[in-house]
Design a protein around this motif. Structure first.
Motif, mmCIF file in Angstrom:
data_model
loop_
_atom_site.group_PDB
_atom_site.id
_atom_site.type_symbol
_atom_site.label_atom_id
_atom_site.label_comp_id
_atom_site.label_asym_id
_atom_site.label_seq_id
_atom_site.Cartn_x
_atom_site.Cartn_y
_atom_site.Cartn_z
ATOM 1 N N LYS A 123 0.804 -1.219 0.000
ATOM 2 C CA LYS A 123 0.000 0.000 0.000
ATOM 3 C C LYS A 123 0.839 1.272 0.000
ATOM 4 N N ARG A 124 1.966 1.246 0.694
ATOM 5 C CA ARG A 124 2.795 2.447 0.760
ATOM 6 C C ARG A 124 4.180 2.062 1.271
ATOM 7 N N VAL A 125 5.176 2.822 0.834
ATOM 8 C CA VAL A 125 6.532 2.707 1.360
ATOM 9 C C VAL A 125 6.828 3.967 2.153
ATOM 10 N N LEU A 126 7.306 3.801 3.367
ATOM 11 C CA LEU A 126 7.753 4.919 4.183
ATOM 12 C C LEU A 126 9.263 5.030 4.012
ATOM 13 N N VAL A 127 9.708 6.110 3.410
ATOM 14 C CA VAL A 127 11.126 6.317 3.132
ATOM 15 C C VAL A 127 11.708 7.178 4.246
ATOM 16 N N LEU A 128 12.630 6.614 5.004
ATOM 17 C CA LEU A 128 13.195 7.302 6.158
ATOM 18 C C LEU A 128 14.411 8.130 5.749
ATOM 19 N N VAL A 129 14.433 9.365 6.229
ATOM 20 C CA VAL A 129 15.504 10.306 5.906
ATOM 21 C C VAL A 129 16.030 10.897 7.206
ATOM 22 N N ASP A 130 17.334 10.866 7.401
ATOM 23 C CA ASP A 130 17.953 11.423 8.598
ATOM 24 C C ASP A 130 17.763 12.945 8.605
ATOM 25 N N ALA A 131 17.072 13.449 9.621
ATOM 26 C CA ALA A 131 16.783 14.881 9.694
ATOM 27 C C ALA A 131 18.044 15.733 9.753
ATOM 28 N N ARG A 132 19.144 15.154 10.216
ATOM 29 C CA ARG A 132 20.390 15.923 10.323
ATOM 30 C C ARG A 132 21.041 16.164 8.971
ATOM 31 N N HIS A 133 20.669 15.349 7.969
ATOM 32 C CA HIS A 133 21.350 15.417 6.678
ATOM 33 C C HIS A 133 20.412 15.732 5.514
ATOM 34 N N GLY A 134 19.110 15.492 5.686
ATOM 35 C CA GLY A 134 18.178 15.727 4.595
ATOM 36 C C GLY A 134 18.334 14.697 3.483
ATOM 37 N N LEU A 135 17.692 14.959 2.361
ATOM 38 C CA LEU A 135 17.744 14.038 1.229
ATOM 39 C C LEU A 135 19.132 14.022 0.599
ATOM 40 N N LYS A 136 19.636 12.812 0.354
ATOM 41 C CA LYS A 136 20.930 12.632 -0.298
ATOM 42 C C LYS A 136 20.722 11.963 -1.654
ATOM 43 N N TYR A 153 4.431 6.517 -1.749
ATOM 44 C CA TYR A 153 5.387 6.557 -0.634
ATOM 45 C C TYR A 153 5.272 7.878 0.113
ATOM 46 N N ARG A 154 5.817 7.854 1.323
ATOM 47 C CA ARG A 154 5.796 9.033 2.187
ATOM 48 C C ARG A 154 7.163 9.174 2.842
ATOM 49 N N LEU A 155 7.648 10.392 2.946
ATOM 50 C CA LEU A 155 8.952 10.651 3.537
ATOM 51 C C LEU A 155 8.806 10.895 5.034
ATOM 52 N N VAL A 156 9.667 10.229 5.803
ATOM 53 C CA VAL A 156 9.643 10.321 7.262
ATOM 54 C C VAL A 156 11.032 10.725 7.741
ATOM 55 N N LEU A 157 11.111 11.828 8.460
ATOM 56 C CA LEU A 157 12.385 12.264 9.020
ATOM 57 C C LEU A 157 12.646 11.524 10.330
ATOM 58 N N THR A 158 13.840 11.011 10.484
ATOM 59 C CA THR A 158 14.245 10.344 11.722
ATOM 60 C C THR A 158 15.227 11.226 12.485
ATOM 61 N N LYS A 159 15.410 10.899 13.760
ATOM 62 C CA LYS A 159 16.382 11.597 14.621
ATOM 63 C C LYS A 159 16.121 13.102 14.676
ATOM 64 N N ALA A 160 14.826 13.456 14.653
ATOM 65 C CA ALA A 160 14.454 14.867 14.622
ATOM 66 C C ALA A 160 14.824 15.597 15.908
ATOM 67 N N ASP A 161 15.073 14.851 16.967
ATOM 68 C CA ASP A 161 15.459 15.478 18.237
ATOM 69 C C ASP A 161 16.925 15.911 18.260
ATOM 70 N N LYS A 162 17.673 15.516 17.248
ATOM 71 C CA LYS A 162 19.118 15.780 17.234
ATOM 72 C C LYS A 162 19.465 17.152 16.654
ATOM 73 N N ILE A 163 18.470 17.885 16.165
ATOM 74 C CA ILE A 163 18.738 19.202 15.604
ATOM 75 C C ILE A 163 17.795 20.230 16.223
ATOM 76 N N LYS A 164 18.129 21.491 16.066
ATOM 77 C CA LYS A 164 17.306 22.566 16.611
ATOM 78 C C LYS A 164 15.982 22.659 15.863
ATOM 79 N N ALA A 165 14.986 23.245 16.531
ATOM 80 C CA ALA A 165 13.649 23.370 15.938
ATOM 81 C C ALA A 165 13.682 24.142 14.621
ATOM 82 N N THR A 166 14.504 25.196 14.548
ATOM 83 C CA THR A 166 14.585 25.971 13.308
ATOM 84 C C THR A 166 15.197 25.149 12.180
ATOM 85 N N GLU A 167 16.185 24.333 12.507
ATOM 86 C CA GLU A 167 16.805 23.475 11.505
ATOM 87 C C GLU A 167 15.825 22.399 11.040
#
Length: 212
Positions: A123-136, A153-167
C-alpha cells in the motif's frame, strides 16, 4: 507535519498495542509470504535509524533485531500486526552502503525492484531520511525506483530530536518541496524521534491511514 485527530491516534494505538510478531525473511521473491493482507514497507539508507523506528512504532524494543541476525541484512523482513494479521510491516534492507560488494548491491536492486513492481498488496513505502542530513543522492535513487514502480510513498524524518527546531523546520520544508516534485510521493512529511517518542503516534496513524 499533518496532524491526526484523537480518534485516529487512539485507534492506531490500540492496533499497535495488540499482537505483533516476526513472520519471516525473504531473500528472493519465491520466499515472500502469501499476498493476503496489506503491506507497509520501510526503506532507508544504512544507519538512518530504521530498526529503532520500527521498535518505537510497535512498542517492542527488540522486534526489529529479530531480523538482524547475520545473513539476513539483505533480505525483506515481514512482521505480522494482529492475530490473525490485519496487515504487515516490511523492513527493507538498508541502501547506500558504499563499501558493499557490487554483486551484493546488484542483488539488492533486483530484489527491491521486483518486490516494488510486483507486490499488489503493497500500500505504501515509508522512506526514512535522517533529519540531520536531509535528502541525499542515494535517497533520490530509491525515490526514482518508487516513482517508476508507481508505488505510493511518504517521507519520514528520523532523529528529529538531534537538531534545533529551526533546523528541523527548514529540512522539513526542503523535503516537502522535493516530495511535491515527484509523482508518487505523499506531500506531508512526518518528523520523528525514536529516542524521544516524537511523532510516533502520528506515524502509527499514518500507517493505518495508508492501508485504508
Amino acid at each position: 507535519m499533518a496532524a491526526f485527530d484523537d480518534d485516529a491516534l487512539e485507534a492506531a494505538r490500540k492496533i499497535f498495542a495488540g499482537p505483533i510478531s516476526f513472520l519471516k525473511s525473504a531473500p528472493a521473491l519465491e520466499f515472500l509470504p502469501d499476498a493476503d493482507v496489506p503491506e507497509i514497507a520501510f526503506a532507508g539508507r544504512s544507519n538512518v535509524g530504521k530498526s529503532s523506528l520500527l521498535n518505537a512504532l510497535t512498542g517492542r524494543n527488540g522486534l526489529a533485531r529479530t531480523s538482524n541476525t547475520p545473513g539476513r541484512t539483505q533480505e525483506l523482513n515481514f512482521f505480522d500486526i494482529g492475530t490473525p494479521p490485519q496487515f504487515r510491516l516490511v523492513d527493507m534492507p538498508g541502501y547506500g552502503f558504499a563499501k558493499a560488494p557490487k554483486d551484493m548491491v546488484r542483488r539488492w536492486r533486483f530484489l527491491i525492484n521486483d518486490y516494488l513492481r510486483g507486490r499488489q498488496v503493497l500500500k505504501r513505502v515509508l522512506v526514512l531520511v535522517d533529519a540531520r542530513h536531509g535528502l541525499k543522492d542515494v535517497d533520490a535513487e530509491i525515490l526514482e525506483m518508487l516513482d517508476k514502480a508507481a508505488v505510493s510513498y511518504r517521507l519520514v524524518l528520523t532523529k528529529a530530536d538531534k537538531i534545533k527546531a529551526t533546523e528541523l523546520a527548514a529540512v522539513t520544508d526542503e523535503t516537502a518541496a522535493a516530495a511535491r516534485k515527484r509523482t508518487a510521493a505523499h506531500p506531508d512529511i512526518l518528523a520523528t524521534s525514536s529516542e524521544k517518542g516524537m511523532g510516533i503516534a502520528d506515524l502509527r496513524a499514518a500507517v493505518i491511514e495508508a492501508i485504508g
